[in-house]
Enzyme design. Structure first.
Site, short mmCIF file in Angstrom:
data_model
loop_
_atom_site.label_atom_id
_atom_site.label_comp_id
_atom_site.label_asym_id
_atom_site.label_seq_id
_atom_site.Cartn_x
_atom_site.Cartn_y
_atom_site.Cartn_z
N GLU A 375 -3.34 -9.95 -5.77
CA GLU A 375 -2.36 -10.96 -5.30
C GLU A 375 -1.33 -10.36 -4.35
O GLU A 375 -0.13 -10.65 -4.44
CB GLU A 375 -1.70 -11.65 -6.50
CG GLU A 375 -2.72 -12.49 -7.26
CD GLU A 375 -2.09 -13.45 -8.24
OE1 GLU A 375 -0.94 -13.86 -8.04
OE2 GLU A 375 -2.78 -13.78 -9.22
N THR A 377 -1.15 -6.53 -2.11
CA THR A 377 -0.86 -5.14 -2.44
C THR A 377 0.66 -4.91 -2.45
O THR A 377 1.42 -5.69 -1.88
CB THR A 377 -1.49 -4.18 -1.43
OG1 THR A 377 -0.84 -4.37 -0.16
CG2 THR A 377 -2.98 -4.43 -1.27
#
Length: 395
Positions: A375, A377
């Protein structure tokens, strides 16, 4: 003295700040389910890479898979700060379960927030409490962090859309009952993307074999192929070209879910390290008595409390309708980096035993690395934070 090989102590009863008696009852329900159905088999099931589908059916049946959504559509009607604390408890017991709940909540976000009243009435009850499981399809093999460059196309054909392309890194890929899919309907760039609700059994939708990940083996992650998948226009979510904004709004909330999961994982690692160091004797006394180890444990506990406070502060902003994108990125960044540090220290505190699969510390460490990537980095989170503070580069 070497501790017997036994399941590591599970997370202690973390003190919670819950606003209502109903929320406190929910916490007891979650802890009862964890104690009876998740903890006893978590280590064995994760080692065998088994997905706990029956656990998710149980969560759905008890309303724990729909906590932050409106009651009128079968949701729990709970504030996000309550939902996240329940999510942390689940992740501490087994991250595959906590992450799965977070992803399912993410997959429901587009329809709940941007669907028409008719769409919500038609689909949300089954999505929230009907035993179904969702997946969120934004990333592709050539567009991960650069999500606006996605290539999956949706072409209008009468009252239908025909979707063609490949999505990558999809949690629940191949086992989900519905997919929130983002596809290109217009020109290149973020303004040419539209969101669709695609049934899991749609003709032309298939999944590749699950990826062989370093952690979270029980949570399937796979490419999802769309080969001429027909979707009625009634399953288009929001206006044409609005999909990328919908995707980003969902990710703001989803990042808080990952932050809560990370704190739960870190708490489990701390409790395992505390249990082990109290049992393990060297030089005639428990290693827990050595000051150097105590200082490490104190730092671990402090980082966990700070992460918990950060994600709850962001959740309170969300609950009151305030902007929270920057705070969500901060929470995801800090909490997942904390989980990586804490799980690494837990392995270090346990010495050679920490490196063996007889204890869960090494699994926690591998799982923590995954959370720094999913979701968005943590490098992307830093970009989000910096852009909110200083504006786009060059301004």
């Amino acid at each position: 003295m070497t501790p017997a090989v036994t399941p590591a102590a599970r997370p202690r009863q973390v003190r919670r700040t819950l606003p209502t008696e109903e929320a406190r009852d929910l916490l007891e329900l979650v802890r009862e389910l964890i104690h009876k159905e998740i903890v006893p088999v978590a280590d064995e099931e994760e080692a065998a890479a088994r997905f706990p589908r029956e656990v998710f059916r149980r969560l759905s049946g008890t309303g724990l898979l729909s906590l932050p959504y409106p009651q009128e559509y079968g949701g729990g009607g709970q504030p996000y700060q309550v939902y996240l604390q329940m999510l942390e408890e689940l992740a501490a017991a087994r991250l595959t379960v906590g992450l799965g709940v977070s992803v399912h909540t993410l997959a429901c976000h587009a329809l709940a927030g941007y669907g028409t009243a008719g769409q919500r009435a038609a689909h949300l009850p089954a999505m929230l409490g009907g035993g179904t499981l969702g997946a969120y399809c934004l990333s592709e093999p050539a567009s991960g962090s650069d999500a606006a460059a996605l290539r999956t196309r949706a072409v209008r054909d009468g009252d239908d859309w025909v979707l063609t392309g490949t999505k990558a890194w999809i949690t629940h890929g191949g086992i989900a009952d519905f997919y929130t899919v983002f596809a290109r309907t217009g020109a290149p760039g973020p303004r040419g993307i539209t969101a669709f609700l695609v049934p899991g059994d749609a003709p032309g939708l298939t999944a590749a074999a699950p990826e062989r990940k370093m952690g979270l083996g029980g949570s399937p992650t796979a490419q999802v192929h769309l080969d001429g998948v027909r979707v009625p226009d009634a399953r288009r979510i929001g206006a044409e070209g609005e999909g990328f904004a919908i995707a980003l709004a969902a990710l703001d909330s989803g990042r808080l879910g990952i932050a809560a999961c990370a704190v739960g994982l870190a708490q489990a690692a701390l409790d395992t390290a505390l249990w082990f160091t109290a049992q393990r004797h060297q030089f005639g006394r428990p290693v827990l008595d050595f000051q150097g180890l105590r200082f490490m444990l104190a730092d671990m506990a402090t980082q966990i409390e700070a992460g918990r406070a950060l994600y709850l502060a962001a959740a309170r902003l969300r609950d009151t309708g305030e902007p929270f994108s920057r705070q969500a990125a901060m929470a995801k960044l800090f909490c997942t980096d904390t989980a990586m540090r804490v799980t690494t220290d837990a392995v270090q505190l346990m010495g050679g035993y920490g490196c063996t699969s007889d204890f869960p510390a090494e699994r926690y460490m591998r799982e923590a690395k995954v959370l720094q990537i999913v979701e968005g980095t943590n490098q992307i989170q830093r970009m989000v934070i910096a852009r909110d503070l200083a504006g786009p580069p060059g301004r």
